[in-house]
Design a protein around this motif. Structure first.
Motif, mmCIF file in Angstrom:
data_model
loop_
_atom_site.group_PDB
_atom_site.id
_atom_site.type_symbol
_atom_site.label_atom_id
_atom_site.label_comp_id
_atom_site.label_asym_id
_atom_site.label_seq_id
_atom_site.Cartn_x
_atom_site.Cartn_y
_atom_site.Cartn_z
ATOM 1 N N PHE A 198 -32.403 -40.429 20.648
ATOM 2 C CA PHE A 198 -31.957 -39.140 20.293
ATOM 3 C C PHE A 198 -32.401 -38.307 21.591
ATOM 4 N N PHE A 215 -26.749 -32.393 19.114
ATOM 5 C CA PHE A 215 -27.866 -31.952 19.973
ATOM 6 C C PHE A 215 -27.948 -30.468 20.591
ATOM 7 N N VAL A 233 -22.417 -41.210 16.132
ATOM 8 C CA VAL A 233 -23.948 -41.148 16.077
ATOM 9 C C VAL A 233 -24.576 -42.325 15.588
ATOM 10 N N VAL A 241 -25.525 -43.834 19.157
ATOM 11 C CA VAL A 241 -27.311 -43.315 19.294
ATOM 12 C C VAL A 241 -28.249 -44.363 18.475
#
Length: 344
Positions: A285, A303, A46, A50
């Motif tokens: 995101f 998610f 993450v 991301v």
């Protein structure tokens, strides 16, 4: 000698030049099991993929579509590039999913290499013409190309660029040896030239040499020295994404001085930095959520809401969907070849 900073020694040092060295310190503190394995903790994914890798792509928006002046100046370019990228993506994916990902991976690699060269040009803009100046350009290119050659000439690695098999790999020990010898020779030649220049002129370009050192460290350690997905991603993403976002926020240098260009649009106000960081993270995101919900189904814990979307498995549908989801990346790679160009 006055140093060719983009914004200031503190700004450049912390956000553009230090990231590869800071990432290396983190790598050296990792458990040994992560240095030669495909293991990637979810929180690390993450943070790196991301919040940095995907997020930095959207920094391009603030130099193009979100900038009212550049939007008018480059109207045709900003329409043509995404349409061309999407059409090319659909055409490539129609030949096979791996064909698409392989083409996108090599385009991404080219973009990563050119970013390092672009920073070199910025930090060399005050250098006077001198014998051997070409060595800096040769080294910044080969500091990235050599690890890629080593990767291509090695058997399967514990990491990939996008998907498994996106790089063409042939196990060729002699090729690795030849590439390594050239690598060592070029580093030696550059170091000798810089030493000679210091001895003759007592001048030393600090940001240029830190940039070269960071490029050598991040690419060699992440690809050649270690064989782990977390190590590769950490060094690759941090060394590329954070400096790019810092350059976007600074506005880039003016052609003749280190004063950053003025910011325009929504990010120029009092809360501009919050708008800037918040926007790129939100877009990242949403994009990764769509990827996970529609295609990958790998990170449902992150998610969750996107898991209600239907999984697309039909090759005919993926041919249209995958290039669309990848459009921010492909557009970013192409537009960056234009938006940072200066007359000098």
């Amino acid at each position: 000698m006055p140093q060719p900073w983009i914004r200031s020694p503190r700004y450049d040092g912390l956000l553009i030049l230090a990231p590869p060295f800071l990432a290396l310190l983190v790598v050296l503190g990792l458990p040994a099991s992560y240095r030669h394995s495909a293991a990637m903790p979810l929180l690390a994914w993450v943070a790196l993929v991301v919040l940095i890798d995907v997020a930095h792509v959207y920094g391009t928006l603030f130099q193009t579509y979100f900038d009212p002046v550049r939007r008018r100046q480059r109207c045709t370019l900003l329409w043509v590039v995404p349409m061309a990228c999407y059409a090319a993506g659909v055409a490539l994916h129609s030949l096979g999913g791996l064909v698409f990902w392989r083409a996108l991976a090599y385009l991404a690699v080219f973009h990563f290499i050119r970013q390092q060269y672009g920073f070199l040009r910025i930090y060399s803009r005050h250098d006077a013409p001198a014998p051997g100046r070409w060595l800096a350009t040769a080294l910044i290119y080969y500091a990235t190309i050599y690890p890629l050659l080593y990767w291509h000439f090695s058997p399967g690695r514990n990491f990939n660029w996008f998907v498994e098999g996106d790089f063409i790999q042939i196990d060729w020990p002699l090729g690795r040896t030849i590439a390594t010898v050239l690598y060592g020779g070029l580093i030696t030649a550059y170091a000798a030239r810089e030493s000679w220049r210091w001895w003759r002129t007592r001048t030393f370009n600090v940001p240029r040499n830190l940039l070269l050192g960071g490029t050598l460290v991040s690419w060699y350690v992440g690809i050649v020295l270690f064989n782990g997905d977390l190590v590769f991603t950490l060094l690759n993403v941090v060394s590329h994404g954070i400096p790019y976002l810092a350059l976007v926020w600074a506005g880039g240098p003016k052609p003749s001085q280190a004063t950053p260009a003025p910011r325009r649009g929504a990010w120029a106000g009092r809360y501009g930095l919050a708008v800037f960081i918040g926007a790129v993270v939100l877009f990242a995101f949403l994009e990764e959520g769509l990827w996970d919900g529609l295609v990958w189904r790998e990170h449902g814990a992150v998610f969750g809401w996107f898991q209600h979307l239907p999984t697309i498995a039909s090759p005919a549908q993926l041919m249209w969907l995958v290039p669309l989801l990848a459009l921010p990346q492909s557009t970013h790679y192409v537009l960056d070849g234009f938006i940072w160009r200066r007359q000098k």
